[in-house]
Scaffold this motif. Structure first.
Motif, mmCIF file in Angstrom:
data_model
loop_
_atom_site.group_PDB
_atom_site.id
_atom_site.type_symbol
_atom_site.label_atom_id
_atom_site.label_comp_id
_atom_site.label_asym_id
_atom_site.label_seq_id
_atom_site.Cartn_x
_atom_site.Cartn_y
_atom_site.Cartn_z
ATOM 1 N N LEU A 144 59.811 51.912 47.898
ATOM 2 C CA LEU A 144 58.426 52.026 48.367
ATOM 3 C C LEU A 144 57.523 52.806 47.412
ATOM 4 C CD1 LEU A 144 59.201 52.861 52.118
ATOM 5 C CD2 LEU A 144 58.720 50.614 51.136
ATOM 6 N N HIS A 145 58.049 53.272 46.289
ATOM 7 C CA HIS A 145 57.272 54.214 45.468
ATOM 8 C C HIS A 145 55.977 53.632 44.928
ATOM 9 C CE1 HIS A 145 59.043 52.083 42.028
ATOM 10 N NE2 HIS A 145 58.231 52.745 41.238
ATOM 11 N N ASP A 146 55.898 52.319 44.743
ATOM 12 C CA ASP A 146 54.693 51.709 44.178
ATOM 13 C C ASP A 146 53.935 50.833 45.169
ATOM 14 O OD1 ASP A 146 54.671 52.857 41.687
ATOM 15 O OD2 ASP A 146 55.569 51.162 40.630
ATOM 16 N N ILE A 147 54.198 50.956 46.455
ATOM 17 C CA ILE A 147 53.531 50.044 47.400
ATOM 18 C C ILE A 147 52.028 50.309 47.493
ATOM 19 C CG2 ILE A 147 55.585 49.599 48.792
ATOM 20 C CD1 ILE A 147 54.460 51.520 50.899
ATOM 21 N N GLY A 148 51.562 51.430 46.944
ATOM 22 C CA GLY A 148 50.125 51.688 46.928
ATOM 23 C C GLY A 148 49.397 50.972 45.809
ATOM 24 N N LYS A 149 50.117 50.327 44.905
ATOM 25 C CA LYS A 149 49.453 49.693 43.756
ATOM 26 C C LYS A 149 48.534 48.526 44.129
ATOM 27 C CE LYS A 149 52.034 51.108 39.686
ATOM 28 N NZ LYS A 149 52.841 50.700 38.516
ATOM 29 N N PRO A 150 48.961 47.599 44.990
ATOM 30 C CA PRO A 150 48.043 46.501 45.306
ATOM 31 C C PRO A 150 46.697 46.983 45.850
ATOM 32 C CG PRO A 150 50.249 45.946 46.037
ATOM 33 C CD PRO A 150 50.292 47.384 45.603
ATOM 34 N N ALA A 151 46.713 48.055 46.643
ATOM 35 C CA ALA A 151 45.477 48.557 47.255
ATOM 36 C C ALA A 151 44.619 49.341 46.270
ATOM 37 C CB ALA A 151 45.816 49.434 48.454
ATOM 38 N N THR A 152 45.198 49.790 45.152
ATOM 39 C CA THR A 152 44.446 50.634 44.222
ATOM 40 C C THR A 152 44.204 49.963 42.872
ATOM 41 O OG1 THR A 152 46.525 51.671 43.478
ATOM 42 C CG2 THR A 152 45.339 52.754 45.262
ATOM 43 N N LYS A 153 44.603 48.718 42.740
ATOM 44 C CA LYS A 153 44.445 48.023 41.464
ATOM 45 C C LYS A 153 42.964 47.883 41.108
ATOM 46 C CE LYS A 153 45.342 43.642 39.103
ATOM 47 N NZ LYS A 153 45.899 42.273 39.203
ATOM 48 N N ALA A 154 42.650 48.262 39.880
ATOM 49 C CA ALA A 154 41.286 48.118 39.381
ATOM 50 C C ALA A 154 41.357 47.671 37.918
ATOM 51 C CB ALA A 154 40.533 49.437 39.489
ATOM 52 N N VAL A 155 40.395 46.856 37.521
ATOM 53 C CA VAL A 155 40.323 46.378 36.143
ATOM 54 C C VAL A 155 39.059 46.949 35.513
ATOM 55 C CG1 VAL A 155 40.268 44.369 34.617
ATOM 56 C CG2 VAL A 155 41.524 44.267 36.783
ATOM 57 N N GLY A 156 39.230 47.724 34.445
ATOM 58 C CA GLY A 156 38.094 48.348 33.784
ATOM 59 C C GLY A 156 37.330 47.388 32.908
ATOM 60 N N SER A 157 36.215 47.866 32.354
ATOM 61 C CA SER A 157 35.372 47.033 31.504
ATOM 62 C C SER A 157 36.096 46.587 30.238
ATOM 63 C CB SER A 157 34.103 47.803 31.118
ATOM 64 O OG SER A 157 34.455 49.026 30.466
ATOM 65 N N ASP A 158 37.132 47.366 29.876
ATOM 66 C CA ASP A 158 37.911 47.000 28.690
ATOM 67 C C ASP A 158 39.070 46.074 29.024
ATOM 68 O OD1 ASP A 158 39.482 48.724 30.104
ATOM 69 O OD2 ASP A 158 39.913 50.087 28.434
ATOM 70 N N GLY A 159 39.164 45.684 30.298
ATOM 71 C CA GLY A 159 40.227 44.777 30.725
ATOM 72 C C GLY A 159 41.518 45.467 31.090
ATOM 73 N N ARG A 160 41.556 46.782 30.942
ATOM 74 C CA ARG A 160 42.776 47.510 31.263
ATOM 75 C C ARG A 160 42.894 47.693 32.776
ATOM 76 N NH1 ARG A 160 45.371 49.627 27.003
ATOM 77 N NH2 ARG A 160 46.497 51.083 28.340
ATOM 78 N N VAL A 161 44.131 47.593 33.255
ATOM 79 C CA VAL A 161 44.407 47.697 34.688
ATOM 80 C C VAL A 161 44.831 49.125 35.012
ATOM 81 C CG1 VAL A 161 45.881 46.889 36.575
ATOM 82 C CG2 VAL A 161 45.059 45.291 34.836
ATOM 83 N N SER A 162 44.310 49.645 36.118
ATOM 84 C CA SER A 162 44.691 50.993 36.561
ATOM 85 C C SER A 162 45.034 50.975 38.046
ATOM 86 C CB SER A 162 43.560 51.987 36.303
ATOM 87 O OG SER A 162 42.419 51.651 37.091
#
Length: 477
Positions: free
Chosen positions: A296-314
């Motif tokens: 379960l350690h990464d189950i928060g990723k889908p809800a917090t995924k963001a793509v910056g102006s440089d195309g990088r995912v956070s």
């Protein structure tokens, strides 16, 4: 029907070893025979004996009804219980073993309720036909040690295959929990689930809603504690069963962006689970808390995924979001607090280590890491190491070296200070005496301040601690 002549030499020896290991079974067989009843050892005990994995769980089936079973074991059993009586089961305790003796059953289900309408069967074949899988539908008579296999259980053991005695649709319609049990046995035994069984699991996954959260939790925990939980987890996702009770796992199958700026979170998670399995197995046995945290350690990723102006995912603060989500899901599955709390704590802390290798951590930061992890520290070490799944060998080696260095640093500081029991250098009584305060919130605030100083600077002398306290008092009293 097979008999012991159909067994290999090794399997015959396993049956004999099973009966020899538990003389209680022969004693029980003689008592039932004297009363004019049949009784057989069935289920997992027979399966595990044939696999060379003798266990201590003994299940029996008999043509005797519960009242007669109680009469037969009276005076022989050291204790009996009737909590399963409505399902035809009487429990008995003898020579340190828990025995469950169940009347032949041929129950039917209405396809709606969670429990069967119990109907007693009249023969061993009735009973074996209602069991979940062929590998659990073999029996050994306690009277003459005769082996019975009506549904190809021996064949399936040899082929390492999970099949149902009846059509899988009928079996799962009778008890939908069997779908989850199929995945569990795949994880525990490293067996393959037969294709018709998988199709039925996919088609009928929605039927799992008929099952209580407690029963789902028990089967799921057994799956996670198996030798190969990743195989079981994949099966849950592929058949849609995970959607019913753990949708967060399926949601990790996020679409990877066109620049591949983040890992496949689902595959990464399964790798972390496998890494955790490798570590806890080498360290004495399966650890449910560690494996749940890894899952379960990464189950928060889908809800917090963001793509910056440089195309990088956070995925900013996904550990905090994931900790809240894990707490909610584990509560719905009725896990106890002593499981939920450490899992949530590990998820919250699992990113804390990253950045250590840049040389930014002071001794104070190390003390806080140990203090915040507290009794979770050993598990946090394992989870953090498991979370390193990069295929870049140089990067992987550097992360491992960094964590080795952190553990060595923790050990060094711990040798100088009692990190496991960090306390202020002045206790509550000393604080009240020095500042002339009565018991109350101000004393607690002063104590907390001194603890923060202790974490920041390490142990203080008496004079240093008193100086810090007086300085705090000037600004806060």
């Amino acid at each position: 029907m097979s008999n012991t002549n159909d067994l290999t030499t090794a399997q015959r020896e396993a049956v004999h070893a099973l009966m020899a290991r538990f003389p209680v079974a022969d004693e029980l067989g003689r008592r039932f025979a004297q009363a004019g009843h049949d009784i057989h050892l069935v289920g997992g005990s027979v399966r595990d004996a044939l696999l060379g994995r003798l266990g201590d769980d003994l299940d029996f089936c008999t043509d005797a009804h519960p009242d007669e079973t109680l009469r037969i074991v009276k005076g022989w059993a050291e204790a009996t219980w009737e909590t399963g009586r409505e399902f035809g089961t009487i429990g008995a305790f003898r020579d340190g073993l828990r025995l469950e003796i169940t009347t032949y059953r041929a129950e039917s289900y209405d396809g709606v309720s969670r429990n069967p309408a119990v109907q007693y069967g009249t023969s061993l074949s009735d009973d074996l036909s209602r069991r979940d899988f062929s590998i659990n539908a073999m029996a050994v008579s306690l009277h003459d040690h005769r082996f019975t296999d009506l549904y190809g259980g021996l064949r399936d053991l040899h082929e390492r295959m999970i099949r149902t005695p009846k059509a899988p649709e009928q079996s799962f319609g009778d008890d939908p929990l069997r779908m989850l049990r199929a995945a569990r046995f795949a994880a525990q035994l490293r067996f393959v689930v037969d294709e018709p069984v998988i199709r039925a699991m996919s088609d009928m996954s929605g039927q799992l809603t008929r099952i209580t959260a407690e029963r789902v939790r028990e089967e799921f925990s057994k799956l996670l504690l198996g030798e190969d939980p990743v195989t079981g987890l994949r099966l849950l996702v592929e058949t849609g069963l995970a959607e019913i009770f753990l949708p967060e796992l399926t949601e990790l199958k996020m679409e990877i962006d066109e620049h591949a700026q983040h890992k496949d979170v689902y595959e990464h998670t399964l790798t972390v689970v496998q890494n955790a399995v490798n570590l806890d197995t080498a360290d004495g046995g399966p650890d449910l808390v560690l494996r749940l945290a890894a899952l379960l350690h990464d189950i928060g990723k889908p809800a917090t995924k963001a793509v910056g102006s440089d195309g990088r995912v956070s995925f900013h603060h996904h550990e905090l979001v994931g900790a809240r989500m894990a707490k909610h899901r584990l509560k719905l599955l009725k896990y106890p607090k002593d499981v939920i709390s450490p899992v949530v704590g590990l998820i919250t802390l699992h990113l804390r280590f990253y950045g250590y290798g840049r040389g930014e951590w002071t001794d104070s930061a190390v003390r806080r890491y140990v203090h915040d992890a507290s009794e979770l520290l050993a598990r946090l070490h394992k989870l953090t190491r498991s979370d390193c799944t990069t295929r870049n060998r140089r990067k992987a080696a550097q992360l491992a070296a960094d964590y080795d260095a952190l553990e060595e640093r923790i050990a060094r500081i711990a040798a100088e200070e009692d990190l496991a029991k960090v306390r202020p250098d002045l206790d509550g009584n000393a604080i009240m005496e020095l500042l002339g305060l009565p018991p109350g919130p101000l004393v607690g605030r002063a104590w907390k301040h001194l603890k923060e100083v202790r974490l920041e600077r390490g142990p203080l002398s008496q004079d240093e601690a008193e100086h810090e306290l007086r300085a705090w008092a000037e600004d806060n009293l």
